[in-house]
Design an enzyme around this catalytic site. Sequence first.
Site, PDB file in Angstrom:
ATOM      1  N   GLY A  17      14.756   9.292  -4.564  1.00 36.06           N
ATOM      2  CA  GLY A  17      14.561   9.000  -5.981  1.00 36.06           C
ATOM      3  C   GLY A  17      15.052   7.636  -6.434  1.00 36.06           C
ATOM      4  O   GLY A  17      15.396   7.462  -7.602  1.00 36.06           O
ATOM      5  N   SER A  18      15.045   6.642  -5.538  1.00 36.20           N
ATOM      6  CA  SER A  18      15.497   5.319  -5.993  1.00 36.20           C
ATOM      7  C   SER A  18      14.467   4.691  -6.937  1.00 36.20           C
ATOM      8  O   SER A  18      14.833   3.982  -7.885  1.00 36.20           O
ATOM      9  CB  SER A  18      15.786   4.399  -4.809  1.00 36.20           C
ATOM     10  N   ASN A  19      13.188   4.961  -6.717  1.00 33.36           N
ATOM     11  CA  ASN A  19      12.179   4.475  -7.669  1.00 33.36           C
ATOM     12  C   ASN A  19      12.303   5.203  -9.003  1.00 33.36           C
ATOM     13  O   ASN A  19      12.142   4.602 -10.068  1.00 33.36           O
ATOM     14  CB  ASN A  19      10.769   4.643  -7.098  1.00 33.36           C
ATOM     15  N   MET A  77       5.524  13.366  -1.684  1.00 33.23           N
ATOM     16  CA  MET A  77       4.909  13.407  -0.359  1.00 33.23           C
ATOM     17  C   MET A  77       3.916  14.549  -0.143  1.00 33.23           C
ATOM     18  O   MET A  77       3.689  14.963   0.986  1.00 33.23           O
ATOM     19  CB  MET A  77       6.007  13.439   0.726  1.00 33.23           C
ATOM     20  N   ARG A  78       3.333  15.068  -1.220  1.00 33.52           N
ATOM     21  CA  ARG A  78       2.299  16.099  -1.092  1.00 33.52           C
ATOM     22  C   ARG A  78       0.956  15.515  -1.508  1.00 33.52           C
ATOM     23  O   ARG A  78       0.894  14.727  -2.459  1.00 33.52           O
ATOM     24  CB  ARG A  78       2.590  17.299  -2.014  1.00 33.52           C
ATOM     25  N   ASN A 127       0.775   5.701  -8.605  1.00 36.24           N
ATOM     26  CA  ASN A 127       1.567   5.945  -7.393  1.00 36.24           C
ATOM     27  C   ASN A 127       2.107   4.615  -6.887  1.00 36.24           C
ATOM     28  O   ASN A 127       1.485   3.571  -7.071  1.00 36.24           O
ATOM     29  CB  ASN A 127       0.654   6.568  -6.320  1.00 36.24           C
ATOM     30  N   HIS A 155       3.171   2.708  -3.371  1.00 39.19           N
ATOM     31  CA  HIS A 155       3.010   2.820  -1.912  1.00 39.19           C
ATOM     32  C   HIS A 155       3.647   1.592  -1.257  1.00 39.19           C
ATOM     33  O   HIS A 155       3.408   0.461  -1.709  1.00 39.19           O
ATOM     34  CB  HIS A 155       1.529   2.930  -1.545  1.00 39.19           C
ATOM     35  N   ASP A 196      -3.988   7.058  -1.347  1.00 37.86           N
ATOM     36  CA  ASP A 196      -3.619   5.634  -1.337  1.00 37.86           C
ATOM     37  C   ASP A 196      -4.828   4.706  -1.492  1.00 37.86           C
ATOM     38  O   ASP A 196      -4.869   3.626  -0.885  1.00 37.86           O
ATOM     39  CB  ASP A 196      -2.862   5.281  -0.032  1.00 37.86           C
ATOM     40  N   GLU A 205       9.590  -2.687  -4.951  1.00 43.30           N
ATOM     41  CA  GLU A 205       9.090  -1.453  -5.569  1.00 43.30           C
ATOM     42  C   GLU A 205       9.801  -1.210  -6.899  1.00 43.30           C
ATOM     43  O   GLU A 205       9.188  -0.831  -7.899  1.00 43.30           O
ATOM     44  CB  GLU A 205       9.317  -0.255  -4.642  1.00 43.30           C
TER      45      GLU A 205
HETATM   46  C1  GRF Z   1       9.214   4.611  -1.398  1.00 45.93           C
HETATM   47  O1  GRF Z   1       9.203   3.624  -0.406  1.00 45.93           O
HETATM   48  C2  GRF Z   1       7.818   4.873  -1.871  1.00 45.93           C
HETATM   49  O2  GRF Z   1       7.027   3.742  -1.898  1.00 45.93           O
HETATM   50  C3  GRF Z   1       7.328   5.813  -0.810  1.00 45.93           C
HETATM   51  O3  GRF Z   1       8.406   6.668  -0.555  1.00 45.93           O
HETATM   52  C4  GRF Z   1       9.618   5.972  -0.831  1.00 45.93           C
HETATM   53  C5  GRF Z   1      10.373   6.786  -1.827  1.00 45.93           C
HETATM   54  O4  GRF Z   1      11.659   6.259  -2.052  1.00 45.93           O
HETATM   55  N1  GRF Z   1       6.105   6.461  -1.202  1.00 45.93           N
HETATM   56  P1  GRF Z   1      12.535   6.761  -3.267  1.00 45.93           P
HETATM   57  O5  GRF Z   1      12.571   8.276  -3.187  1.00 45.93           O
HETATM   58  O6  GRF Z   1      11.892   6.277  -4.529  1.00 45.93           O
HETATM   59  O7  GRF Z   1      13.886   6.170  -3.041  1.00 45.93           O
END
Ligand code: GRF
Length: 221
Positions: free
Chosen positions: A13-15, A92-93, A109, A111, A147, A176
């Site tokens: 969940g860093s994003n 990831m689904r 999304n 990527h 994607d 990101e």
């Molecule tokens: C990120 O690199 C995103 O692009 C990919 O999975 C990773 C998720 O990282 N789809 P986080 O959970 O947001 O840290």
Amino acid sequence: MGVKTAVLISGRGSNLKALIDAAQGNPGYPAEIACVISNKPDAPGLFMARKAGIHAIGLNHRDYKDRKAFEDAIQALLEKYECELVVLAGFMRLLTPEFTARWYGKMINIHPSLLPSFKGAYAHRDALASGVCISGCTVHFVSPEMDAGPIILQAAVPVLEEDTESSLAARVLVQEHRCLPYALKLLAEGRLHIKGMKVEINPATVHTAPPALLNPPLEME
Ligand code: GRF
């Protein structure tokens, strides 16, 4: 209060954190994170979201008889929390064509590659194996094909000779965290218009072309 947005995650969940920081840290930010949904009930991102005061729900996809039943449960939460936008941030689904059609133009999304190169779950491994000198990340609208939806924004980073999957991933991740909150801002402001495979930003944001990224740098000129 901004446009209510759901974030779907599967892990760290860093994003998501970058989105929460943007939404909670900038009074003028046009989106509000109304709920976080993870298909992994123990995802660290869920705990982080709860700490930030956000509804965070674990929905284990294994508890549902098929993809549609799982997505119906997601849809019910999106309605419960009155979400108008959806961000997939490390979710990831795969989603069904029905669900992606329902949210087309409202779901984005992130990527970790420069799409259309290196789709799928092993973007960094594939980028390293291919020998590219530049990689990066892409924010795009979600379409039925994985994607492959219209591209909103990309950032490029150099691939270094000594890179491993994790060093490249870390370099891309920094970008990101810049791109995703910005793309959500543009979307929530109603500034993104899909024209076929292209996305128009109104009004346009780029007034001067950014410098080219060369890797390796030239030793002449
Ligand atoms: C990120 O690199 C995103 O692009 C990919 O999975 C990773 C998720 O990282 N789809 P986080 O959970 O947001 O840290």
